[in-house]
Design an enzyme around this catalytic site. Structure first.
Site, PDB file in Angstrom:
ATOM      1  N   TRP A   1       0.815  -1.204   0.033  1.00  0.00           N
ATOM      2  CA  TRP A   1      -0.182  -0.139  -0.082  1.00  0.00           C
ATOM      3  C   TRP A   1       0.830   1.163   0.041  1.00  0.00           C
ATOM      4  O   TRP A   1       0.599   2.221  -0.483  1.00  0.00           O
ATOM      5  CB  TRP A   1      -0.937  -0.038   1.082  1.00  0.00           C
ATOM      6  CG  TRP A   1      -2.083  -1.054   1.299  1.00  0.00           C
ATOM      7  CD1 TRP A   1      -1.994  -1.991   2.116  1.00  0.00           C
ATOM      8  CD2 TRP A   1      -2.728  -1.543   0.295  1.00  0.00           C
ATOM      9  NE1 TRP A   1      -2.991  -3.052   1.805  1.00  0.00           N
ATOM     10  CE2 TRP A   1      -3.675  -2.503   0.558  1.00  0.00           C
ATOM     11  CE3 TRP A   1      -3.341  -0.783  -1.030  1.00  0.00           C
ATOM     12  CZ2 TRP A   1      -4.742  -3.298  -0.133  1.00  0.00           C
ATOM     13  CZ3 TRP A   1      -4.378  -1.740  -1.696  1.00  0.00           C
ATOM     14  CH2 TRP A   1      -4.963  -2.744  -1.379  1.00  0.00           C
TER      15      TRP A   1
ATOM     16  N   ASP B   1      -1.526   6.677   5.883  1.00  0.00           N
ATOM     17  CA  ASP B   1      -2.538   5.829   5.646  1.00  0.00           C
ATOM     18  C   ASP B   1      -3.015   4.886   6.878  1.00  0.00           C
ATOM     19  O   ASP B   1      -2.100   4.152   7.384  1.00  0.00           O
ATOM     20  CB  ASP B   1      -2.243   4.833   4.650  1.00  0.00           C
ATOM     21  CG  ASP B   1      -3.283   3.929   4.070  1.00  0.00           C
ATOM     22  OD1 ASP B   1      -4.167   3.537   4.763  1.00  0.00           O
ATOM     23  OD2 ASP B   1      -2.925   3.229   3.105  1.00  0.00           O
TER      24      ASP B   1
ATOM     25  N   LYS C   1     -12.027  -1.958   7.205  1.00  0.00           N
ATOM     26  CA  LYS C   1     -11.248  -2.966   8.246  1.00  0.00           C
ATOM     27  C   LYS C   1     -11.868  -2.585   9.678  1.00  0.00           C
ATOM     28  O   LYS C   1     -12.157  -3.604  10.297  1.00  0.00           O
ATOM     29  CB  LYS C   1      -9.608  -2.548   8.263  1.00  0.00           C
ATOM     30  CG  LYS C   1      -8.990  -3.132   7.063  1.00  0.00           C
ATOM     31  CD  LYS C   1      -9.161  -2.510   5.686  1.00  0.00           C
ATOM     32  CE  LYS C   1      -8.612  -3.212   4.420  1.00  0.00           C
ATOM     33  NZ  LYS C   1      -7.627  -2.364   3.759  1.00  0.00           N
TER      34      LYS C   1
HETATM   35  C1  LIG Z   1      -7.183  -2.231   2.494  1.00  0.00           C
HETATM   36  C2  LIG Z   1      -5.967  -1.158   2.527  1.00  0.00           C
HETATM   37  C3  LIG Z   1      -6.022  -0.267   1.428  1.00  0.00           C
HETATM   38  C4  LIG Z   1      -6.700  -0.366   0.086  1.00  0.00           C
HETATM   39  O1  LIG Z   1      -8.193   0.209   0.555  1.00  0.00           O
HETATM   40  P1  LIG Z   1      -9.363   0.370  -0.313  1.00  0.00           P
HETATM   41  O2  LIG Z   1     -10.421   0.973   0.375  1.00  0.00           O
HETATM   42  O3  LIG Z   1      -9.562  -1.104  -1.031  1.00  0.00           O
HETATM   43  O4  LIG Z   1      -8.710   1.378  -1.638  1.00  0.00           O
HETATM   44  C5  LIG Z   1      -5.185   0.946   1.360  1.00  0.00           C
HETATM   45  N1  LIG Z   1      -4.053   0.850   2.530  1.00  0.00           N
HETATM   46  C6  LIG Z   1      -4.158   0.051   3.521  1.00  0.00           C
HETATM   47  C7  LIG Z   1      -3.140   0.247   4.722  1.00  0.00           C
HETATM   48  C8  LIG Z   1      -5.083  -0.784   3.645  1.00  0.00           C
HETATM   49  O5  LIG Z   1      -5.151  -1.899   4.693  1.00  0.00           O
END
Ligand SMILES: *Cc1c(COP(=O)(O)O)cnc(C)c1O
Length: 379
Positions: free
Chosen positions: A120, A190, A214
């Site tokens: 990511w 993020d 999540k």
């Molecule tokens: C799941 C995840 C993403 C991707 O998220 P989407 O909502 O599917 O775009 C990005 N960064 C992290 C840390 C994630 O766990």
């Protein structure tokens, strides 16, 4: 007839919900607190006497305005978000933020720094590189992202528009325990897979973002928490929908927001505040769960964790047996026993237990018991 069959299907489904719930270790979308699902089910047909489902409501109605306002107020309260930050309820997933952040922020020096701690973080870096001069100041790719790299502040770009990290690395199971000191350069993180898992000092960041699926609610909602002075810097060509100012000026109602996901997020926040007792208490529960699993892994003769102990995540715990066949056998046996989605990410293999907020302690206890039995039978 068809109608009756479909209705009966729903009744059966309801029984599955109450009697046959599995322990879902998925990295996301993931488990939601059972109390939240039950409350949503109870309010499904008639939300608090309105005679309609939240899904059917006009986002411009006063009933819905109360729902989104309540969700924002709860998020501010639970996360202790300072007043000079805006909360935006968006769509497009965390992945859209990989572009939205540079479109909005990469417009001063046109430079930004990134730490590559996994897939990511790397995607965020690659996407931003399309819009400006981006530098990877450190990476842990050399050992399959199994640690958080040490940083040399001398390598940071002093006039960068922002410094980006992925706080919890969902796929590899690492977390930053100490934030990089970026001085006046806004720190952007993020937090998709660790949001609401423990207290976070929002004031240390210029911008935080998370996909909801999540730890916050269903997929379809993306939450951005942004310091106000970082709004209004978007480049001229930024699509209206990708400009933070658009959403900040319109209370996340420029267009139709993900109404139902926001409602569920509000219920999740109520659960954290009223049932769990806030983020300190949430952290204690999460630490207890992670400790159970890590202590087992550290003492097991068959299973072992793949992350260096000092950078281990509370949320995502990858582990292996050392044998691909035994890994596959374990995942299959676990699935039969009602422990689903334990297969590791396709890029890493092995197993991964994602134990987000909604995973009960007993789910981890039972998983550890299953692993102990598997070890006895196969070691
Ligand atoms: C799941 C995840 C993403 C991707 O998220 P989407 O909502 O599917 O775009 C990005 N960064 C992290 C840390 C994630 O766990």
């Amino acid at each position: 007839m068809v109608h009756i069959k479909w209705m009966l299907g729903q009744i059966e489904h309801r029984e599955v919900i109450t009697l046959g719930r599995v322990y879902n270790f998925s990295a996301g979308p993931s488990m939601l607190p059972e109390a939240v699902l039950k409350r949503a089910a109870a309010e499904m047909l008639d939300y608090q006497g309105t005679g309609e489902s939240v899904m059917e409501m006009s986002h411009r109605s006063k009933e819905y305005q109360a729902i989104i306002d309540h969700c924002e107020a709860l998020l501010r309260e639970v996360m202790k978000i300072p007043d000079n930050y805006k909360v935006l309820f968006l769509q497009g997933g965390a992945s859209s933020q990989f572009a939205m952040i540079p479109l909005n922020l990469l417009n001063g020096s046109g430079k930004a720094d990134f730490v590559l701690t996994g897939q990511w973080a790397t995607k965020a870096y690659q996407e931003a590189s399309r819009y400006g001069s981006c530098k990877a100041v450190a990476s842990s790719k050399d050992r399959t992202f199994s640690y958080i790299p040490k940083l040399d502040p001398a390598s940071f770009t002093p006039d960068a528009d922002y410094f980006h990290i992925c706080l919890n690395n969902t796929i590899y199971g690492t977390v930053w325990h100490e934030l990089p000191n970026t001085g006046n350069v806004p720190l952007v993180a993020d937090i998709s897979s660790c949001v609401l898992s423990q207290p976070i000092d929002v004031g240390r960041f210029g911008l935080l973002y998370a996909g909801a699926q999540k730890n916050m609610g269903p997929a379809g909602l993306t939450v951005v928490i942004i310091r106000e002075d970082l709004i209004g810097r978007a480049r001229e060509s930024t699509p209206t929908m990708f400009n933070y100012a658009t959403h900040a000026e319109n209370g996340s109602m420029y267009n139709t927001p993900p109404t139902y996901a926001i409602y569920i997020c509000g219920l999740v926040l109520e659960w954290i505040r009223d049932e769990i007792g806030g983020l300190e208490a949430m952290q204690a529960v999460n630490e207890k769960k992670a400790k159970l699993l890590y202590e087992f892994l550290d003492s097991s003769k068959l299973f072992k964790g793949t992350v260096v102990p000092e950078d281990r995540s509370l949320m995502n715990i990858p582990f292996v047996t050392g044998s691909d066949e035994l890994d596959a056998q374990f995942v299959a046996e676990a699935k039969k026993a009602g422990f689903i989605n334990l297969k590791g990410h396709r890029s890493v293999g092995g197993m991964r237990a994602s134990i987000y907020n909604a995973m009960p302690v007993e789910g981890v206890e039972k998983l550890v018991a299953l692993m102990a039995r598997f070890e006895k039978e196969n070691a």
